[in-house]
Design a protein around this motif. Structure first.
Motif, short mmCIF file in Angstrom:
data_model
loop_
_atom_site.label_atom_id
_atom_site.label_comp_id
_atom_site.label_asym_id
_atom_site.label_seq_id
_atom_site.Cartn_x
_atom_site.Cartn_y
_atom_site.Cartn_z
N LEU A 145 -6.87 -5.65 5.12
CA LEU A 145 -6.80 -4.85 3.89
C LEU A 145 -7.66 -3.60 3.99
O LEU A 145 -7.24 -2.50 3.61
N LYS A 146 -8.87 -3.79 4.50
CA LYS A 146 -9.77 -2.64 4.62
C LYS A 146 -9.24 -1.64 5.63
O LYS A 146 -9.31 -0.42 5.43
N GLN A 147 -8.72 -2.14 6.73
CA GLN A 147 -8.21 -1.26 7.78
C GLN A 147 -7.02 -0.44 7.29
O GLN A 147 -6.89 0.74 7.60
N ILE A 148 -6.16 -1.06 6.49
CA ILE A 148 -5.00 -0.34 5.95
C ILE A 148 -5.42 0.80 5.05
O ILE A 148 -4.78 1.86 5.03
N GLY A 149 -6.50 0.63 4.32
CA GLY A 149 -6.99 1.69 3.45
C GLY A 149 -7.19 1.30 2.00
O GLY A 149 -7.57 2.13 1.18
N TYR A 150 -6.95 0.04 1.67
CA TYR A 150 -7.19 -0.43 0.30
C TYR A 150 -8.67 -0.33 -0.05
O TYR A 150 -9.55 -0.50 0.81
N GLN A 151 -8.94 -0.07 -1.33
CA GLN A 151 -10.25 -0.40 -1.86
C GLN A 151 -10.25 -1.93 -1.97
O GLN A 151 -9.49 -2.51 -2.74
N THR A 152 -11.07 -2.56 -1.16
CA THR A 152 -10.97 -4.00 -0.94
C THR A 152 -12.05 -4.76 -1.68
O THR A 152 -13.23 -4.40 -1.61
N GLY A 153 -11.64 -5.81 -2.38
CA GLY A 153 -12.59 -6.64 -3.11
C GLY A 153 -12.62 -8.05 -2.58
O GLY A 153 -11.62 -8.58 -2.10
N CYS A 154 -13.79 -8.66 -2.65
CA CYS A 154 -13.94 -10.07 -2.29
C CYS A 154 -14.72 -10.75 -3.42
O CYS A 154 -14.90 -10.18 -4.50
N GLY A 155 -15.19 -11.97 -3.20
CA GLY A 155 -15.94 -12.63 -4.25
C GLY A 155 -16.15 -14.10 -3.93
O GLY A 155 -15.53 -14.65 -3.03
N PHE A 156 -17.04 -14.72 -4.70
CA PHE A 156 -17.35 -16.12 -4.42
C PHE A 156 -17.77 -16.83 -5.69
O PHE A 156 -18.16 -16.23 -6.69
N TYR A 203 0.84 -1.20 0.00
CA TYR A 203 0.00 0.00 0.00
C TYR A 203 0.88 1.25 0.00
O TYR A 203 0.63 2.21 -0.74
N LYS A 204 1.92 1.22 0.80
CA LYS A 204 2.84 2.36 0.85
C LYS A 204 3.54 2.56 -0.49
O LYS A 204 3.82 3.70 -0.90
N ALA A 205 3.78 1.46 -1.21
CA ALA A 205 4.44 1.54 -2.51
C ALA A 205 3.53 2.11 -3.59
O ALA A 205 4.00 2.51 -4.65
N GLY A 206 2.22 2.15 -3.31
CA GLY A 206 1.30 2.77 -4.25
C GLY A 206 0.12 1.93 -4.69
O GLY A 206 -0.71 2.40 -5.47
N ALA A 207 0.01 0.69 -4.22
CA ALA A 207 -1.14 -0.14 -4.60
C ALA A 207 -2.41 0.49 -4.06
O ALA A 207 -2.47 0.94 -2.91
N ASP A 208 -3.43 0.54 -4.90
CA ASP A 208 -4.68 1.19 -4.54
C ASP A 208 -5.76 0.22 -4.06
O ASP A 208 -6.57 0.55 -3.20
N ARG A 209 -5.76 -0.97 -4.68
CA ARG A 209 -6.84 -1.93 -4.43
C ARG A 209 -6.27 -3.32 -4.22
O ARG A 209 -5.17 -3.62 -4.67
N TYR A 210 -7.06 -4.14 -3.54
CA TYR A 210 -6.65 -5.53 -3.35
C TYR A 210 -7.88 -6.42 -3.47
O TYR A 210 -8.90 -6.16 -2.84
N LEU A 211 -7.76 -7.45 -4.30
CA LEU A 211 -8.83 -8.43 -4.47
C LEU A 211 -8.45 -9.72 -3.76
O LEU A 211 -7.39 -10.30 -4.03
#
Length: 383
Positions: free
Chosen positions: A214-225, A175-183
């Protein structure tokens, strides 16, 4: 979101529908309006909307109405880079599981990844998704360097990572390196069902903890099923819907289960198109501002699956930007589509298909309309 239960009249409507086998359109629309208004449906109501007899076109139309309210006709494109087919895990449904000795393994170099982004940027992609198995080669430092290189070259773009379960400090570094989102697909919100489709060393609770991190860190967080996976019940799908409402993800990936011949589930039936579209549409009603991809798996099981997904409330498509030589090697399931309008080279064809479905591909990062969580304790500059 209001926390209202189904009214007595609506409950009687569901019970009557179960007894008679179907509900009139007027009553079905009433249930859908209630769900879109934020009502917390009863278990009986969920059972009916997921598995009952009614005209699914009513559901799809309501989902489309809701997505148009928040996103208009816009469809966001993501450039998908499948960076590694190595994986330390042994998930029972996955074609790149470590026990599949017939799987073709590869890794992309940093130079290859950045080159793919360069090609994607010229085509109009403003989000790059780096997806792969849980590969120890892609260390905290190596991925951070790749993310930094992409963001340094294309600061107006979003970088999404989908690299599985990692330690919180690793997520923070990326996240610090610049990643915006995580799935991070949860695959199922039932702990019992999770145990049936994963090896013992994988923990449902750890998966959920990763998503909260992930959500707590600040990512736009994705899940799925997956829909229609082995041993899945309607009650399991209800658990998925209840989890989504509570977790409030920024993105939700929903696709049909498709077997891979070199896995323990190779002989199981694939998930159905109708059930997958049903779950996508219900997700749109529960999470009106969430980003929902019309997945490659949908277009794999039906030639018009992509368009049908958009018409059921989805608003994202993810063409493959990986080098052509490796696309067939990232084989999560049998017969996965990775050419034609599923590939970056077919973007113009994809745009036409999207337009024919009633929507328009736009050049945009395509961020979620959801506001950041109030309880997020981290921001990038503090990590």
């Amino acid at each position: 979101m209001r926390d209202l239960h189904l009214s007595d009249m609506e409950e009687r409507t569901v019970q009557a529908g179960k007894a008679e086998g179907a509900l009139p359109d007027r009553e079905v629309n009433g249930l859908l309006e209630g769900l879109a208004a934020g009502r917390d449906l009863s278990n009986e109501a969920w059972q009916f909307l997921i598995a009952g007899e009614y005209d699914r076109k009513l559901l799809y139309a309501k989902a489309d109405e809701v997505r148009r309210k928040h996103y208009g006709r816009d469809v966001y494109i993501r450039g998908l880079l499948e960076i590694s087919s190595y994986c330390k895990n042994d998930c029972l449904y996955c074609g790149i599981r470590r026990s599949n000795h017939k799987a073709q393994r590869y890794r992309l170099s940093e130079e290859e990844i950045v080159s793919c982004c360069e090609k994607g940027y010229s085509l109009g992609f403003r989000t790059f998704v780096l997806q792969g198995g849980e590969d120890a080669y892609f260390t905290t430092k190596r991925v951070a360097q790749i993310v930094s290189a992409i963001k340094g070259k294309y600061p107006d773009c979003a970088v999404t990572l989908s690299l599985g379960e990692r330690e919180k400090k690793t997520y923070e570094a990326w996240y610090k390196a610049g990643a915006d989102r995580y799935l991070l697909r949860h695959e199922t919100a039932s702990e019992a069902h999770y145990a049936k489709i994963h090896p013992p060393e994988l923990s449902y609770r750890h998966r959920m903890q990763c998503m909260e991190d992930l959500k707590q860190i600040g990512y736009q967080t994705g899940c799925g099923f997956m829909v229609g996976s082995p041993f899945q019940s309607t009650q399991d799908l209800i658990a998925d819907m209840e989890f989504l409402r509570e977790f409030q993800p920024h993105m939700v990936g929903i696709g049909p289960f498709i077997p891979h011949c070199e896995t323990p589930f190779g002989e199981y039936a694939k998930g159905s198109l109708t059930q997958t579209l049903t779950m996508a549409a219900l997700t749109r009603l529960v999470l009106p501002k969430t980003l929902i991809p019309s997945t490659t798996a949908l277009s794999t099981i039906h030639p018009e699956g992509r368009q049908l997904g958009l018409q059921a409330g989805a608003n994202v498509v993810m063409p493959n930007l990986s080098p052509a030589r490796v696309r067939g090697q990232y084989s999560l399931y049998d017969h996965k589509r990775c050419t034609g309008d599923e590939a970056a080279e077919g973007l113009e064809t994809l745009k036409c298909r999207v337009k024919d479905a009633g929507y328009e591909v736009v050049i945009d990062r395509g961020d979620s309309r959801l506001k950041p969580d109030n309880d997020v304790k981290y921001c990038r500059k503090k990590v």
